[in-house]
Design a protein around this motif. Structure first.
Motif, PDB file in Angstrom:
ATOM      1  N   ALA A  89      69.715  34.721  10.689  1.00 45.07           N
ATOM      2  CA  ALA A  89      68.699  34.371   9.683  1.00 45.07           C
ATOM      3  C   ALA A  89      68.414  32.871   9.618  1.00 45.07           C
ATOM      4  N   GLY A  90      69.157  32.058  10.412  1.00 43.61           N
ATOM      5  CA  GLY A  90      69.048  30.599  10.260  1.00 43.61           C
ATOM      6  C   GLY A  90      67.921  29.964  11.048  1.00 43.61           C
ATOM      7  N   LEU A  91      68.032  28.657  11.242  1.00 42.73           N
ATOM      8  CA  LEU A  91      66.934  27.891  11.859  1.00 42.73           C
ATOM      9  C   LEU A  91      67.334  27.253  13.187  1.00 42.73           C
ATOM     10  N   ARG A  92      68.395  27.783  13.809  1.00 47.05           N
ATOM     11  CA  ARG A  92      68.800  27.198  15.089  1.00 47.05           C
ATOM     12  C   ARG A  92      67.806  27.563  16.177  1.00 47.05           C
ATOM     13  N   ARG A  93      67.651  26.660  17.135  1.00 38.91           N
ATOM     14  CA  ARG A  93      66.816  27.005  18.297  1.00 38.91           C
ATOM     15  C   ARG A  93      67.486  26.534  19.589  1.00 38.91           C
ATOM     16  N   GLY A  94      68.802  26.763  19.616  1.00 37.42           N
ATOM     17  CA  GLY A  94      69.542  26.480  20.848  1.00 37.42           C
ATOM     18  C   GLY A  94      69.947  25.029  21.005  1.00 37.42           C
ATOM     19  N   ARG A  95      69.611  24.188  20.021  1.00 42.39           N
ATOM     20  CA  ARG A  95      70.005  22.776  20.119  1.00 42.39           C
ATOM     21  C   ARG A  95      71.052  22.482  19.055  1.00 42.39           C
ATOM     22  N   GLY A 143      66.755  18.676  14.752  1.00 45.78           N
ATOM     23  CA  GLY A 143      67.218  19.499  15.886  1.00 45.78           C
ATOM     24  C   GLY A 143      67.050  20.988  15.601  1.00 45.78           C
ATOM     25  N   ALA A 144      66.686  21.353  14.362  1.00 43.13           N
ATOM     26  CA  ALA A 144      66.422  22.757  14.010  1.00 43.13           C
ATOM     27  C   ALA A 144      64.943  23.048  14.277  1.00 43.13           C
TER      28      ALA A 144
END
Ligand code: COD
Length: 301
Positions: free
Chosen positions: A113-119, A269-270
């Motif tokens: 559910a979060g805002l990570r995009r692999g970074r 970074g998100a």
């Protein structure tokens, strides 16, 4: 470069108005900062939290009648719902309200559910210091506790990309350590040397990187001269990379409490910029973080 936060706000006013999703919004200073951002045309807000506590403050502050309030009294659930608003595109910026940093970051980092995009996500702080000619930036005094070399590289890339988006085209970056000599007894100096080598190979976005260097050399050409250090960026540094969270956090708080600096803070970074201002900040202080986030967003999309 920005001489002060007034200039940051002025620049953000020229951009498209954004929507901020506030996690646990029942706080006077948070809501007042949202009101200031609304009045300046920077942003509107979706307020997630305890409706019974939020509503009277919204009315007293005179926030617009169409302010959206999402009722969620449980703090962690409110953080998750505020994150979801950003994830599904209803808002473009996430803001931490009265929830503690670690719960807020856990919601942001939630794998589904979060805002990570692999970074790697990292913290970027901006300081307006009385008597200094421009705003300076520090990373990372707020998120990554003891970054290794690869993480420091990602922290630096995040910060330089964000400064580039804000219009600082080739930031001068100092890799701070306790001195300039590279020695395995001080691992931060070895990391700094490796980061400079990566920069020489062109592995960073546009910037100039020097280090290892101590703070005196970074801020004072006279100190650099006395120590016999030949630096192209001494006295002009835009961005300081701190070796770990303690160094970054203590250095930032020293600026605020002893030097009366104004501070704004973001998680970068998100997928979208995240405002993580200090709870001790005034409404005007939080407005500075909102303006910074608006600049960090607008060139991202
Ligand atoms: N970027 C991307 N993913 C991350 C990051 C990051 N910076 N940190 C952790 N993750 C991922 C991990 O890969 C893993 O998949 C998941 O998140 C959980 O990792 P953990 O178990 O290491 O994470 P947590 O939840 O124990 O801790 C993450 C925090 C950010 C909460 C922690 O690092 C922390 O407390 N940082 C300091 C925050 C703070 O107190 N700041 C000072 C005051 S502002």
């Amino acid at each position: 470069m920005f001489r002060n936060f007034e200039e940051v706000i002025e620049k953000a006013k020229g951009r498209k108005r954004l929507i901020i999703s506030v996690a646990v919004a029942q706080d006077w200073d948070i809501l007042e900062s949202v009101k200031l951002a609304e009045d300046k045309g920077l942003a509107k807000a979706i307020l997630v939290g305890n409706r019974l506590e939020i509503l009277p403050m919204v009315e007293e502050l005179g926030l617009s009648r169409d302010s959206v309030i999402v009722d969620e009294p449980d703090m962690y659930s409110a953080a998750l719902r505020a994150v979801a608003m950003v994830r599904n595109g209803e808002a473009q910026i996430l803001m931490k309200g009265m929830v503690n940093s670690s719960d807020f970051l856990k919601a942001v980092l939630d794998e589904e559910a979060g805002l990570r995009r692999g970074r790697l996500l990292s913290h970027l702080a901006a300081f307006e210091i009385p008597g200094q000619e421009k705003i300076i930036f520090h990373t990372d005094g707020g998120m990554n506790i003891a970054p290794d070399l690869e993480q420091k590289k990602e922290i630096l890339v995040n910060a330089v990309l964000t400064l580039n988006k804000m219009g600082i085209e080739k930031p001068k970056v100092a890799l701070l350590t306790a001195n300039e000599k590279v020695t395995s007894k001080m691992p931060a100096t070895v990391d700094a040397q490796s980061l400079v080598q990566m920069w020489e190979k062109g592995l960073f976005p546009p910037c100039v990187v020097e280090g290892p260097m101590a703070l005196d050399v970074a801020v004072s050409p006279e100190a650099a001269h006395h120590k016999g250090i030949n630096s192209k960026i001494s006295g002009q540094v835009d961005l300081f990379l701190l070796p770990n969270i303690e160094a970054g956090n203590i250095c930032g708080k020293t600026l605020v409490y002893y030097a009366r600096a104004k501070m704004a803070g973001l998680i970068i970074g998100a997928a979208n910029p995240i405002i993580m201002a200090s709870r001790a900040d005034s409404a005007h202080g939080k407005l500075n973080s909102i303006a910074l986030a608006c600049l960090a967003y607008n060139r991202e999309k």
